[in-house]
Design an enzyme around this catalytic site. Structure first.
Site: not given
Length: 492
Positions: A225, A228-229, A248, A282
């Site tokens: 994801g 930031n998370t 990742e 990504c």
């Protein structure tokens, strides 16, 4: 309106969530396609406890028995591939041609994961005087798996399959934007014959994720994801060395163009790198480096022409589009806002990114020249079809700027010169480095991961086996015996 749909799967039972109402919409047509209630904190606890209770028996059955269930899942995936591809397209807005590929990759993941398990975490035996040395692997225990929305089937599947093969039990928390895909996946695992509690599904938003990530009885967490998370999870796991954390995350990925002869081929690879999946991979190129010379001008002109003519449309159009919708109108508007902020800093629009339809995630791809404001550009991942253009004169300075990021996921060079690529490869910092291929291209038979803000050195894909089990070193003899030569100072 309250929704008592059984959307949580805990200890082999489908049950309604006890939290608040949530829904999922088709972002291309703004139609609600899924409704339910989030998992409560108590339900998350129940899911973890059921996984804990199921762990010992699942870990201790034979590898062949575990493989049989996973293989059955692959067979069910193959039988239901078209239906799953349609569900993914419906919930993400991606074209059907792309989601069909995603469903196919999910099937292929099983064979690849079995190969990786045997090669990277199988049993190794070595002879030694009077004994044998073994390397074996054991599962961690209960692992939490957090899935993303861009590949809501394939990416969590890349954690789930190797984790189950290794003998772990799972609590899966999918993206709140793609709950329907997750529910369909879990139904196939249920049909495959997994024992109760081996895999559990908790649907929900931030509160559900926090309850799972902070649970004291999980032994690890595998996450795909946003950066930031991922950073929040990394901070949360600080001081807990006994738990495995595999992250990742995203990237601010550079694609550099230098000395090429086939302009159309170059433009094709740029478009595939920057705009495939509506820029929601990504590994997508976020920064494009083109030489400030006559050839660079020709490449840019052709890129603008081709990009303008990309087909944008519905996932189920008979003539399939190149780009579908972004995941939501909110995501689309965030890209419009990012473009506006760059323009306010002094960037120049080469091709405007536009929100095409109110209430949907449809946008047109954008190219924005940031060559004059390099020092002011925020090091952020704009997760959509907006690429920042850098015109350069010096190759080494271009590489310096390509490395001027806290991320390090993917990078690429389009060049006819192997010497230039060797130089680029030596200097660039990224976990995926391609030459004359789109940087969105990755193989499940290779590791997938980045450095810096893109990951924590726990590469996935073929290397997922590494974080799904821990190594055990053993020296073993059939009986206790005195050595032929005693240690000095000992008498018997």
């Amino acid at each position: 309106m309250s929704h008592a749909n059984p959307v949580q799967f805990i200890n082999g039972q489908w049950q309604a969530g006890l939290g608040h109402d949530v829904s999922s919409s088709n972002p291309a047509r703004n139609e609600v396609i899924w409704q339910g209630k989030t998992a409560s904190k108590d339900q998350v606890n129940d899911a973890v406890l059921s996984a804990r209770q199921a762990f010992e028996s699942w870990a201790n059955i034979s590898l062949e028995a575990r493989v049989a269930v996973v293989t059955k899942f692959a067979e069910l995936l193959a039988e239901n591939k078209d239906a799953l591809a349609t569900t993914i397209a419906l919930e993400t807005g991606k074209p059907k041609w792309e989601t069909t590929g995603e469903a196919g990759a999910m099937v292929a993941k099983v064979a690849i994961s079995l190969k990786a398990y045997n090669e990277r975490t199988g049993t190794v035996e070595n002879p030694m005087p009077g004994a044998k040395a073994f390397i074996r692997h054991k599962p961690h225990g209960v692992v939490a798996i957090f899935g993303p929305y861009n590949f809501p089937g394939h990416l969590p599947n890349g954690h789930i399959v190797p984790a189950l093969i290794a003998g772990n039990t799972i609590v899966f928390k999918p993206s709140e934007l793609t709950p329907r895909v997750a529910q369909e996946m879990l139904k196939l695992w249920e049909q495959a014959g997994l024992p109760n509690g081996v895999i559990n599904l908790v649907q929900g938003e931030v509160e559900t994720g926090k309850a799972l990530a902070s649970h004291k009885l999980i032994d690890g967490l595998f996450f795909t994801g946003s950066s930031n998370t991922g950073h929040i999870l990394h901070e949360q796991f600080a001081g807990q060395p006994g738990k495995i954390l595999a992250l990742e995350m995203g990237g601010n990925n550079p694609l550099v163009v230098k000395d090429v002869s086939d302009i159309d081929a170059v433009v094709h690879d740029i478009v595939q790198s920057a705009f495939v999946t509506t820029g929601q991979r990504c590994t997508c190129a976020r920064r494009l480096f083109i030489e400030a010379n006559e050839q660079g001008d020709a490449i840019l002109a052709r890129l603008i022409e081709v990009t303008k003519n990309l087909t944008i449309g519905y996932y189920d159009d008979e003539a399939q589009p190149f780009m579908g919708s972004m995941i939501s109108e909110k995501a689309a508007l965030s890209l419009v806002d990012a473009q506006a902020k760059l323009l306010a800093l002094g960037a120049k629009s080469v091709l405007d990114l536009k929100h095409l339809e109110v209430g949907t995630g449809f946008v047109s791809p954008g190219i924005i020249d940031v060559s004059d404001i390099i020092a002011d550009i925020p090091d952020e991942e704009y997760f959509g079809p907006l690429v920042k253009l850098y015109r350069y004169n010096d190759f080494d300075k271009a590489i310096d700027e390509a490395n001027n990021t806290g991320f390090g996921l993917s990078a690429g060079l389009l060049s006819d010169s192997e010497a230039s690529y060797n130089h680029f490869f030596t200097r660039i910092r990224a976990g995926i480095v391609n030459w004359n291929k789109p940087i969105t291209g990755a193989s499940s038979a290779a590791p997938f991961g980045g450095i810096g803000a893109s990951g924590n050195h726990r590469a996935s894909a073929f290397y997922a086996a590494d974080y799904c089990a821990y190594p055990i070193a053993s020296v073993e003899a059939e009986k206790v015996s005195l050595p032929e030569t005693l240690t000095p100072g000992m008498k018997f």
